[in-house]
Scaffold this active site. Structure first.
Site, PDB file in Angstrom:
ATOM      1  N   HIS A 243       6.531  -0.970  12.570  1.00 58.89           N
ATOM      2  CA  HIS A 243       6.429  -0.451  13.940  1.00 58.89           C
ATOM      3  C   HIS A 243       7.621  -0.895  14.780  1.00 58.89           C
ATOM      4  O   HIS A 243       8.154  -0.112  15.572  1.00 58.89           O
ATOM      5  CB  HIS A 243       5.122  -0.909  14.596  1.00 58.89           C
ATOM      6  CG  HIS A 243       3.901  -0.479  13.855  1.00 58.89           C
ATOM      7  ND1 HIS A 243       2.643  -0.959  14.154  1.00 58.89           N
ATOM      8  CD2 HIS A 243       3.733   0.388  12.817  1.00 58.89           C
ATOM      9  CE1 HIS A 243       1.757  -0.407  13.333  1.00 58.89           C
ATOM     10  NE2 HIS A 243       2.412   0.408  12.515  1.00 58.89           N
TER      11      HIS A 243
ATOM     12  N   HIS B 170       1.032   8.843  13.291  1.00 57.88           N
ATOM     13  CA  HIS B 170       1.268   7.447  12.926  1.00 57.88           C
ATOM     14  C   HIS B 170       1.992   7.358  11.587  1.00 57.88           C
ATOM     15  O   HIS B 170       2.893   6.519  11.409  1.00 57.88           O
ATOM     16  CB  HIS B 170      -0.036   6.660  12.860  1.00 57.88           C
ATOM     17  CG  HIS B 170       0.200   5.217  12.542  1.00 57.88           C
ATOM     18  ND1 HIS B 170       0.554   4.298  13.495  1.00 57.88           N
ATOM     19  CD2 HIS B 170       0.201   4.543  11.358  1.00 57.88           C
ATOM     20  CE1 HIS B 170       0.749   3.113  12.930  1.00 57.88           C
ATOM     21  NE2 HIS B 170       0.540   3.238  11.624  1.00 57.88           N
TER      22      HIS B 170
ATOM     23  N   ASP C 172       5.490   5.527  10.933  1.00 53.95           N
ATOM     24  CA  ASP C 172       5.731   4.566   9.862  1.00 53.95           C
ATOM     25  C   ASP C 172       6.976   4.933   9.056  1.00 53.95           C
ATOM     26  O   ASP C 172       7.799   4.072   8.723  1.00 53.95           O
ATOM     27  CB  ASP C 172       4.530   4.522   8.911  1.00 53.95           C
ATOM     28  CG  ASP C 172       3.445   3.556   9.353  1.00 53.95           C
ATOM     29  OD1 ASP C 172       3.685   2.771  10.292  1.00 53.95           O
ATOM     30  OD2 ASP C 172       2.359   3.585   8.752  1.00 53.95           O
TER      31      ASP C 172
ATOM     32  N   HIS D  92       4.215   3.396   2.570  1.00 52.80           N
ATOM     33  CA  HIS D  92       5.345   2.472   2.537  1.00 52.80           C
ATOM     34  C   HIS D  92       5.960   2.355   1.148  1.00 52.80           C
ATOM     35  O   HIS D  92       7.179   2.249   1.007  1.00 52.80           O
ATOM     36  CB  HIS D  92       4.909   1.096   3.026  1.00 52.80           C
ATOM     37  CG  HIS D  92       4.347   1.093   4.407  1.00 52.80           C
ATOM     38  ND1 HIS D  92       5.057   1.563   5.503  1.00 52.80           N
ATOM     39  CD2 HIS D  92       3.135   0.707   4.887  1.00 52.80           C
ATOM     40  CE1 HIS D  92       4.310   1.444   6.583  1.00 52.80           C
ATOM     41  NE2 HIS D  92       3.152   0.934   6.244  1.00 52.80           N
TER      42      HIS D  92
END
Length: 327
Positions: free
Chosen positions: A111, A270, A274, A297
């Site tokens: 973030h 979101h 990311d 991720h």
């Protein structure tokens, strides 16, 4: 961070925000210069996974320094450059680490990295007295506020734009991420998700990244999880600092947060946020089109590793532009 549920297994002052000046080459189109913070700024918050109280300090850094994290609670801890090749874990968040000292690591950096990326900050030192970055409200909005309060200053070196020259793709089951060339000097993002929980379902988002789109469309989107997964996360020693104040919690067709969602498609926004943070681990802004489905991720890191493993797949756009402009 990723949704707390893994989609795929894998590893009251606002300071002036200035537009970067640019180098002009023989009257041809200009390219932007690097930026850092005008002054240091600090904040304290709770770590999402550890539940620890953590103090964060953001400091200016010279041109060419990049974004570098530093643990202040560990004696003689080595600095951790914010690069794809210093990522040591991608389960639920992006974690930087020192391969020679396992306790020297900083988790949940995505973030803050997204805020640096979205606000155009190239160089900064990030001092943190614990093993992860504070979660604040689960979005990037508080980090953007800190950067605005600190202000920005232009530096004398051009930004090193990293241009994707040929397609690079990684897959895991039905999840994938790919980087494609983009000739307009921008980062385009097109991502989608698909959850069984009816409150989420299938969502997609496409946008071109710039300061305005990041602030208006991505920065306030919060991390999310499924109610059914919370107990398992706690047993695994994770999400100890999680609450309805810093994450959206979903129970099939219901959003349990009293205030509901900030926008109907907050979940995919979101995920895009990311990705903006993870991609900044390239070491500079990318000129590319990112496409992906059910990514996280892990795949975001893998696609950068694959990109930089092939010297023919990328180049520094500023250098190429300077040569063309000077011709």
């Amino acid at each position: 961070m990723d949704s707390l549920l893994r989609e795929t297994s894998s590893s009251s002052v606002t300071a002036e925000t200035r537009t970067s000046p640019a180098f002009q080459l023989r009257g041809k189109p200009a390219f932007a210069v690097q930026k850092t913070l005008r002054q240091p700024i600090s904040a304290s918050g709770t770590g999402l996974h550890t539940g620890q109280a953590i103090r964060l300090v953001l400091q200016p850094a010279p041109a060419g320094h990049g974004i570098v994290f530093q643990r202040t609670d560990l004696t003689d801890a080595a600095p951790l450059p914010a690069r794809y090749d210093t990522v040591v874990e991608t389960r639920l968040s992006t974690v930087l680490g020192d391969s020679t000292r396992s306790e020297n690591r900083v988790a949940t950096i995505e973030h803050l990295m997204a805020a640096f990326h979205g606000c155009g900050i190239d160089n900064a030192r990030v001092l943190v007295d614990g093993p992860e970055i504070p979660v604040f409200d689960g979005s990037a909005a508080d980090f953007v506020f800190l950067l605005d309060c600190a202000g920005t200053v232009a530096q004398g070196a051009p930004r090193r734009m990293i241009e994707v020259l040929k397609p690079v793709r990684v897959e895991q089951g039905d999840a994938f991420v790919e980087l494609l060339p983009a000739s307009d000097g921008k980062l385009h993002l097109s991502l989608s998700i698909d959850f069984a929980a009816r409150a989420i379902g299938h969502q997609s988002c496409t946008l071109d990244l710039n300061s305005r789109t990041f602030r208006d469309q991505l920065a306030r989107s919060r991390t999310f999880t499924l109610r059914a997964e919370i107990e398992a996360l706690h047993k695994a020693g994770l999400a100890r600092g999680g609450s309805l104040d810093n994450a959206v919690v979903v129970d099939d067709d219901q959003v349990l947060n009293p205030g509901g969602l900030r926008c109907p498609d907050e979940f995919i926004r979101h995920k895009v946020m990311d990705a903006v943070g993870d991609l900044y681990l390239a070491g500079g802004p990318l000129t590319a089109h990112l496409r992906g489905h059910r990514s996280g991720h892990g795949l975001n890191n893998q696609v950068l590793r694959k990109l930089f493993a092939d010297p023919t797949a990328w180049g520094y756009a500023s250098e190429r532009q300077a040569i063309v402009a000077a011709a």
